[in-house]
Structures are given as C-alpha cells and as structure tokens.
Design a protein around this motif. Structure first.
Motif, short mmCIF file in Angstrom:
data_model
loop_
_atom_site.label_atom_id
_atom_site.label_comp_id
_atom_site.label_asym_id
_atom_site.label_seq_id
_atom_site.Cartn_x
_atom_site.Cartn_y
_atom_site.Cartn_z
N CYS A 196 0.83 -1.20 0.00
CA CYS A 196 0.00 0.00 0.00
C CYS A 196 0.87 1.25 0.00
CB CYS A 196 -0.93 0.00 1.21
SG CYS A 196 -0.09 0.11 2.81
N SER A 197 0.24 2.38 -0.07
CA SER A 197 0.92 3.66 -0.08
C SER A 197 1.79 3.84 1.15
CB SER A 197 -0.11 4.79 -0.15
OG SER A 197 0.46 6.03 0.23
N PRO A 198 3.00 4.36 1.00
CA PRO A 198 3.82 4.70 2.17
C PRO A 198 3.10 5.66 3.11
CG PRO A 198 5.14 4.80 0.17
CD PRO A 198 3.71 4.63 -0.26
N ASN A 199 2.25 6.49 2.56
CA ASN A 199 1.48 7.41 3.40
C ASN A 199 0.52 6.65 4.31
OD1 ASN A 199 2.81 9.37 2.00
ND2 ASN A 199 1.04 10.14 0.89
N TYR A 237 -5.86 -0.35 -3.60
CA TYR A 237 -5.24 0.43 -2.54
C TYR A 237 -4.39 -0.42 -1.59
CZ TYR A 237 -7.87 4.56 -3.94
OH TYR A 237 -8.37 5.63 -4.65
N ALA A 243 -4.37 6.54 2.00
CA ALA A 243 -4.23 5.85 0.72
C ALA A 243 -5.04 6.56 -0.37
CB ALA A 243 -4.69 4.40 0.86
N ASP A 301 -3.31 9.55 -1.80
CA ASP A 301 -2.05 9.31 -2.51
C ASP A 301 -2.35 8.70 -3.88
OD1 ASP A 301 0.53 8.93 -3.32
OD2 ASP A 301 1.16 7.77 -1.55
N GLU A 336 -0.94 9.36 -6.68
CA GLU A 336 0.28 9.06 -7.43
C GLU A 336 0.72 7.62 -7.18
OE1 GLU A 336 4.93 10.62 -7.90
OE2 GLU A 336 3.51 11.74 -6.65
N TRP A 337 0.67 7.21 -5.93
CA TRP A 337 1.02 5.82 -5.60
C TRP A 337 0.04 4.86 -6.26
CZ3 TRP A 337 4.96 3.17 -3.46
CH2 TRP A 337 4.73 1.84 -3.11
N GLN A 356 0.94 4.32 -9.89
CA GLN A 356 2.11 3.45 -10.02
C GLN A 356 1.72 1.99 -9.80
OE1 GLN A 356 4.92 4.98 -7.17
NE2 GLN A 356 5.32 6.85 -8.33
N THR A 357 0.86 1.76 -8.82
CA THR A 357 0.40 0.41 -8.53
C THR A 357 -0.39 -0.16 -9.70
OG1 THR A 357 0.31 0.83 -6.15
CG2 THR A 357 -1.03 -0.98 -6.97
#
Length: 367
Positions: free
Chosen positions: A45-48, A225, A265, A268, A270-271, A274-275
């Motif tokens: 998942c998102s680093p955020n 997500y 999530a 974010d 942008e993440w 990319q996923t």
C-alpha cells in the motif's frame, strides 16, 4: 436445558465461502512460496498509509474510532464529488453486502445474481433466509440481458452484478451497465459491485449519479489500494438508501487504524497510479505464461487473470491441486462451464516466476 438457536441458522452448514491459505498451510505443514489466490495487492500500500498506521499505533490505538467515520467520508466525498449523506463506510464490501441483504429484503424474498459470481454474497443471502435465483454467465461475462429479463419477470428484491467481474475478470463498458440499470424494475435494488473499479479501463465505470433511487455501488480499499487486512469499504447511493445503514451497522466496526490508513491511501493517487501500472504489467506477464503453456488467458480488467485450462472442471482441479502441492496458492471458479479455469492473482516478480515454473511442471505431469 438446551439454549435456543434460530431454526434457520441451525440448519445452515458451518462453513465459510473460501478456504483460507492459512488453513491449507496448517493442514499441509508447508508454507506457500507464492500467494496468488486471494486477489490481494501483493505490491503493498501507499507509504502514506503505512505512516498513518504507524502514527495511530504509537499515539491513538487505545482510543475508540470515530463511529461516524467523518474524516474518511469527507475525503471520499471530495474525491468522488458527492455529499456526506451519499456514502456509508463498512468492514469491506463483504460486511456491506450482509447489511444490504438484511436492510433491503425480507425472509424468503428472491434475490438475483449470476451462477458462479462472488460466493460471499450468496453466503449472506442464505444466512438471512432469502431465496437465491441465478442466471448463467454468457461468454465468460455476467449476462446483463438475461439478468434484466429475469428481474423484469420475477421482480426480485435485489439484483447483484459486479463490474469488473470476479471470478472471470471480464467487464462491460459503462454504457452497457447504464442500459442494464435502466431495465431493472424501480422496486428492485441494484447492487453494483465495483471492487475492481480502479484496475478497469477508462470508460468502465458509469458516472456517479446519487439521484437514482434503486442503485447502491460498493467499492473497497482492499484491492488497488492494498489494505485488505484492515477491512474497509464503502457504499455510494441515494441518501434514502444510505440512511437505513445507520440503524443497524456496527458503529465502531471500522477501527481507527483502518480509517486513517484508508484516508491516507485515498489521497495518494500518485502511488495508486504506479500500482495500477505495475498490476497491468503483472497481468500481461501472467497472460503470456498461460499462452506459453498452451492455455488461454481470459482478458482481464482486475488484479488477477483467469486462465482457461482447455478441458473440463476435473482437469482444471488437477491443475490447481498440482500448483498447491508445489506451494503455489491459486483458486478457481467452481460453477459449471466456468470451472474449466483457474484464477491467478497478480503479484511480485518472484511470485510470478514461481508460478511459471510450477505451472509448466504440473502440465507436464498431467500429459
């Protein structure tokens, strides 16, 4: 004295819709080297979201979550362009489906779905003593025309359809879904399951219209997500459909970490992009592996690829068992016709490598 158990519940089998990989590992004594069966996001998942979970764990995990899920609902409304009274949060789509069946139908009511579609929905239908009615798939798609015709004839309390679909990974463009919705009787609730909406091509999801009086759309943070373990999903619909959830939902059922991680999530994007790109690449690779081994991948809009093994259900089950014996966790459709396939989730490169090697070995053994 024997404690009374509801007669209907007493008659139900003590079962679950899916056998978990953990159970298979316990029974076999072996751990899977590739977990490619549950349509999870193995990319993470998102680093955020991870940061949000860490913050909650260190500061607030001892607190009860906001029972109104206010901050997450507000973020969803901003993201989707809807009002606060048009969304409700639930413990994943699975939890929401149970509430929907309970709220919008009564015992013995007819509920319509596709034969072989998501089994957890059927589990809730059985649990609440409703009558399940099914129509078969057509060309590996949920048959929208047949579902609409059956709904017009039987006028069920609820009709369920997923787009994109599980377990086949197929999808309909938005215009076909809109045509289907318009054909359903006004007194039948439509559940439109969009768990894989983020992974679908542009033009798959109809525009959100919360004025529709008989449509609930359900979505999740479990797939694209990548936070399936936290169990958080949501339903979108007319305010008159959302309000009844407040009467029976578990108001503390979405824990404080799930709320914070889901909101982070969501923000974010942008993440997420990319996923989705990595998922599409993995999907292409799984399709190529199937073709290399003489099998037929079914074009997918999800985070899995369903693979036609080219024979009957018994043969596909042998393929599945052979993969499981080689510690590759996959699943398969079980309904007739669909059961000729296995279903493989996208994953990390090393997991797909393991699957590729194991599949070739299994097919060689079955020659």
């Amino acid at each position: 004295m024997t404690i009374k158990i509801d007669a209907h519940i007493q008659a139900l089998p003590a079962t679950i819709p899916f056998v978990a990989p953990e159970r298979t590992e316990r029974e076999s004594g072996n751990q899977f080297v590739a977990r490619l069966g549950a349509n999870e996001n193995n990319l993470g998942c998102s680093p955020n979201a991870i940061e949000a979970m860490a913050r909650i764990a260190s500061q607030s995990v001892g607190q009860y979550a906001d029972p109104e899920n206010f901050s997450l609902r507000r973020a969803l409304c901003q993201h989707l362009g809807i009002e606060m009274n048009n969304v409700v949060i639930g413990s994943g789509i699975d939890g929401l489906l149970g509430l929907i069946v309970r709220i919008f139908s009564s015992p013995k009511d007819t509920i319509l779905t596709s034969a072989g579609a998501y089994p957890t929905f059927n589990y809730h239908v059985a649990a609440y003593d409703r009558t399940l009615l099914t129509v078969p798939y057509r060309d590996d798609h949920e048959d929208l025309d047949a579902l609409a015709q059956e709904a017009q004839k039987t006028r069920p309390a609820i009709v369920y359809v997923s787009n994109p679909d599980n377990p086949m990974g197929t999808w309909w463009p938005a215009k076909d879904i809109e045509n289907f919705i318009n054909k359903i009787p006004e007194d039948t609730l439509i559940i439109l399951d969009e768990a894989y909406g983020e992974t679908a091509p542009e033009g798959t999801l109809p525009a959100i219209d919360c004025t529709r009086a008989n449509l609930l759309r359900v979505r999740t943070f479990s797939k694209a997500y990548g936070i399936a373990g936290l169990r958080c999903g949501y339903a979108i619909g007319n305010s008159a459909l959302i309000l009844p959830f407040e009467k029976i939902r578990n108001h503390f059922g979405i824990n404080i970490m799930a709320q914070a991680a889901s909101e982070a999530a969501l923000k974010d994007q942008e993440w997420l992009m990319q996923t989705l790109e990595t998922n599409a690449q993995a999907r292409d690779r799984l399709s190529a592996i199937a073709i290399e081994n003489g099998l037929k991948p079914i074009k997918s809009a999800t985070n899995f690829v369903t693979i036609d093994c080219g024979q009957d259900g018994a043969y596909a089950m042998q393929v599945l068992k052979g993969l499981m014996e080689r510690r590759i966790f996959v699943r398969k459709p079980m309904a007739p016709v669909l059961d000729r396939c296995i279903r493989v989730s996208t994953g990390k490169d090393e997991e797909i490598n393991q699957f590729s090697t194991a599949l070739a070995a299994v097919l060689k053994d079955l020659q």
